[in-house]
Design an enzyme around this catalytic site. Structure first.
Site, mmCIF file in Angstrom:
data_model
loop_
_atom_site.group_PDB
_atom_site.id
_atom_site.type_symbol
_atom_site.label_atom_id
_atom_site.label_comp_id
_atom_site.label_asym_id
_atom_site.label_seq_id
_atom_site.Cartn_x
_atom_site.Cartn_y
_atom_site.Cartn_z
ATOM 1 N N GLU A 120 -137.020 -0.885 54.922
ATOM 2 C CA GLU A 120 -138.151 -1.458 55.641
ATOM 3 C C GLU A 120 -137.899 -1.517 57.151
ATOM 4 O O GLU A 120 -138.820 -1.308 57.948
ATOM 5 C CB GLU A 120 -138.469 -2.852 55.095
ATOM 6 C CG GLU A 120 -139.139 -2.850 53.726
ATOM 7 C CD GLU A 120 -138.205 -2.495 52.591
ATOM 8 O OE1 GLU A 120 -138.698 -2.078 51.512
ATOM 9 O OE2 GLU A 120 -136.977 -2.633 52.774
ATOM 10 N N HIS B 174 -142.453 -10.737 44.277
ATOM 11 C CA HIS B 174 -143.583 -9.815 44.400
ATOM 12 C C HIS B 174 -144.904 -10.533 44.650
ATOM 13 O O HIS B 174 -145.968 -9.928 44.503
ATOM 14 C CB HIS B 174 -143.732 -8.959 43.130
ATOM 15 C CG HIS B 174 -142.579 -8.040 42.873
ATOM 16 N ND1 HIS B 174 -141.414 -8.472 42.296
ATOM 17 C CD2 HIS B 174 -142.415 -6.718 43.141
ATOM 18 C CE1 HIS B 174 -140.574 -7.456 42.194
ATOM 19 N NE2 HIS B 174 -141.155 -6.384 42.702
#
Length: 337
Positions: free
Chosen positions: A60, A129
């Site tokens: 990321e 998540h």
């Protein structure tokens, strides 16, 4: 007019902008050949090639760093972080580079980039998540933060974000990605529910950043919400019969404080709703804005309905996130105050 899910509307926005502007580049983990874990980029690599839509390594920090460089070079990158929960390794690049590039270069460079992230609950993803980290971005000068609640806004806001000359964090609520949602997790759609399969025009259009929308007019209490919680607020108002005015903020930064002030001055009461944890959530900023601007018009304390200040097991997702029952209790409380 075509009816699309939010995922389809987002894909269409990317398609429109990639077709209009060769500088628009889409990339991230699994967004190319696979089309994204939620299929938001499906077909784009096939249509525009691997130089315009491509997969990135599981890094990321690398994804955001590359997007900053692309933007400074003159491209308009749209980077996808597969889940908002995964953005933390890239947070330094977002804050230290993307958000500050215009200021630290005295305007010589900008970062016209969009970072797309699915956020919130809806897939029983638990702690890794299902996070809603919007407050972490709204605190950073130089970033704009957007959270749509429906397909029409999702497409228009995303196009506006891509065309913006500064970095935009574009958070996409998973629970309204792909189908009907009436505020509950286990009941069919009922006639009064807003249907997330919405009319979405073909071609190019924008929804301006920084403008809220009144989703339901009312005179008894103002509800401030965004993303999935707009639908929860509508469900609560319908079930309780309370004459609530529901404001869909759409953009958290820049915030449409004028729309908030107009509504609260009219109703005299305010309930704030979000999925994120309560402490230091964006609702605290909203509460402060309302208190500072509307104190002499308030007839009851401002209430917040939020996620709990604790991680949660996967199976307890629907107890963790605010539902119509909790919102309904808050509405009744401010009316009785």
């Amino acid at each position: 007019m075509p009816r699309r899910t939010m995922v389809e509307a987002i894909r269409d926005a990317l398609d429109v902008m990639m077709g209009r502007d060769s500088r628009v580049v889409v990339f991230g983990e699994d967004v190319g050949y696979f089309g994204g874990v939620f299929r938001a980029t499906e077909g784009l690599q096939r249509k525009y090639g691997t130089s315009r839509c491509f997969d990135a390594p599981i890094s990321e920090g690398g994804i955001i760093g590359v997007a900053v460089g692309m933007g400074a070079y003159g491209l308009r990158p749209v980077a996808e972080i597969q889940f908002a929960d995964y953005m933390y390794p890239g947070y330094d690049q977002i804050v230290s580079e993307a958000a500050r590039l215009r200021y630290r270069s005295a305007g010589e460079f900008t970062a016209p980039m969009v970072v797309r992230m699915p956020c919130g609950g809806g897939i029983f993803g638990g702690q890794t998540h299902s996070q809603s980290p919007e407050a972490l971005f709204t605190h950073v000068c130089g970033l704009k933060t957007v959270i749509p609640s429906n397909p029409y806004d999702a497409k228009g806001l995303l196009i506006a974000a891509i065309e913006d000359d500064d970095p935009v964090i574009f958070l996409e609520p998973k629970r309204v990605y792909n189908g009907p949602f009436n505020g509950h997790h286990d009941q069919p759609v009922v006639p009064w529910a807003r249907h997330p399969l919405g009319e979405t025009p073909d071609g190019h259009y924008t929804v301006p950043l920084g403008e809220a929308a009144v989703r339901r007019e009312g005179n008894a209490v103002t509800v401030l919400a965004y993303g999935t919680m707009v639908h929860v607020a509508e469900a609560a108002a319908a079930e309780t019969g309370i004459d609530a005015e529901i404001i869909d903020l759409r953009t958290l930064v820049p915030l449409d404080v004028e729309a908030i002030e107009r509504s609260v001055r009219k109703t005299g009461r305010c309930v704030i709703l979000h999925e994120a944890t309560r402490t230091s959530g964006f609702g605290a900023e909203l509460s402060a804005q309302v208190q500072e601007r509307c104190f002499y018009h308030l007839e009851a304390p401002i209430l917040r309905v939020t996620g709990w200040d604790t991680p949660y097991p996967h199976a307890q997702e629907w107890d963790y996130f605010p539902g119509p029952e909790r919102v309904g209790r808050a509405l009744r409380t401010v009316l009785e105050a």
